[in-house]
Scaffold this motif. Sequence first.
Motif, PDB file in Angstrom:
ATOM      1  N   THR A   1      43.387  53.612  48.739  1.00  8.86           N
ATOM      2  CA  THR A   1      43.040  52.195  48.722  1.00  8.86           C
ATOM      3  C   THR A   1      42.320  51.859  47.429  1.00  8.86           C
ATOM      4  O   THR A   1      41.481  52.634  46.961  1.00  8.86           O
ATOM      5  CB  THR A   1      42.119  51.867  49.913  1.00  8.86           C
ATOM      6  OG1 THR A   1      42.762  52.304  51.104  1.00  8.86           O
ATOM      7  CG2 THR A   1      41.838  50.388  49.994  1.00  8.86           C
ATOM      8  N   LYS A   2      42.645  50.722  46.842  1.00  7.03           N
ATOM      9  CA  LYS A   2      42.007  50.313  45.598  1.00  7.03           C
ATOM     10  C   LYS A   2      40.539  49.967  45.853  1.00  7.03           C
ATOM     11  O   LYS A   2      40.194  49.410  46.890  1.00  7.03           O
ATOM     12  CB  LYS A   2      42.710  49.091  45.006  1.00  7.03           C
ATOM     13  CG  LYS A   2      44.116  49.362  44.559  1.00  7.03           C
ATOM     14  CD  LYS A   2      44.725  48.113  43.973  1.00  7.03           C
ATOM     15  CE  LYS A   2      46.143  48.336  43.527  1.00  7.03           C
ATOM     16  NZ  LYS A   2      46.756  47.121  42.980  1.00  7.03           N
TER      17      LYS A   2
ATOM     18  N   GLN B   1      37.164  44.783  39.872  1.00  6.47           N
ATOM     19  CA  GLN B   1      37.632  43.416  40.091  1.00  6.47           C
ATOM     20  C   GLN B   1      36.517  42.412  39.855  1.00  6.47           C
ATOM     21  O   GLN B   1      35.338  42.707  40.048  1.00  6.47           O
ATOM     22  CB  GLN B   1      38.153  43.255  41.514  1.00  6.47           C
ATOM     23  CG  GLN B   1      39.402  44.055  41.793  1.00  6.47           C
ATOM     24  CD  GLN B   1      39.883  43.854  43.217  1.00  6.47           C
ATOM     25  OE1 GLN B   1      39.204  43.219  44.014  1.00  6.47           O
ATOM     26  NE2 GLN B   1      41.030  44.388  43.534  1.00  6.47           N
ATOM     27  N   GLU B   2      36.947  41.205  39.454  1.00  8.77           N
ATOM     28  CA  GLU B   2      35.976  40.131  39.288  1.00  8.77           C
ATOM     29  C   GLU B   2      35.586  39.586  40.654  1.00  8.77           C
ATOM     30  O   GLU B   2      36.309  39.716  41.623  1.00  8.77           O
ATOM     31  CB  GLU B   2      36.590  39.020  38.442  1.00  8.77           C
ATOM     32  CG  GLU B   2      36.924  39.429  37.025  1.00  8.77           C
ATOM     33  CD  GLU B   2      37.542  38.276  36.254  1.00  8.77           C
ATOM     34  OE1 GLU B   2      37.408  37.125  36.680  1.00  8.77           O
ATOM     35  OE2 GLU B   2      38.171  38.548  35.233  1.00  8.77           O
ATOM     36  N   LYS B   3      34.434  38.927  40.678  1.00  7.01           N
ATOM     37  CA  LYS B   3      33.989  38.306  41.926  1.00  7.01           C
ATOM     38  C   LYS B   3      34.826  37.078  42.205  1.00  7.01           C
ATOM     39  O   LYS B   3      35.456  36.519  41.315  1.00  7.01           O
ATOM     40  CB  LYS B   3      32.514  37.923  41.830  1.00  7.01           C
ATOM     41  CG  LYS B   3      31.600  39.110  41.758  1.00  7.01           C
ATOM     42  CD  LYS B   3      30.160  38.679  41.785  1.00  7.01           C
ATOM     43  CE  LYS B   3      29.252  39.877  41.776  1.00  7.01           C
ATOM     44  NZ  LYS B   3      27.852  39.497  41.817  1.00  7.01           N
TER      45      LYS B   3
END
Length: 137
Positions: free
Chosen positions: A65-66, A71-73
């Motif tokens: 799972t990534k 990642q950005e919010k």
Amino acid sequence: MSEGREQDQPEEREGAVRPSTAAARRERRASSRPAARKDGSSAESKKSVAKSDESDEDAKKGRPTKTREGQEKRPSLIGRGFRYIREVIGELRKVIWPTRKQLVTYTGVVLVFVVFMVALVWALDLGFGAAVFELFG
């Protein structure tokens, strides 16, 4: 040499009938494949078995799972609202809008249908009302 090919092609086309069902297409594809070996395996299946042995652990576990670290919010509520409006405008540009003539025609058809249905319901109501008064009145 090319003359012989041109002469052979029409004969093949006349004799070859296109399969009309999916089952017939599968059967035709299967008959055009090379025959399997006597031991029940082909050279291609042996290659795939060798590949599967190498990556046997990966096949069992699957992809991980990534994580969300890179990642950005999520954008703010206002940012999401602007994005939604941009997407709506983009979708509206894809719509095939009717011409004035089509719009008038479709509107007329809808109005005639509505008038017909109102008249039908009115007539049925009048008929059933008269029948009820005759029966109970």
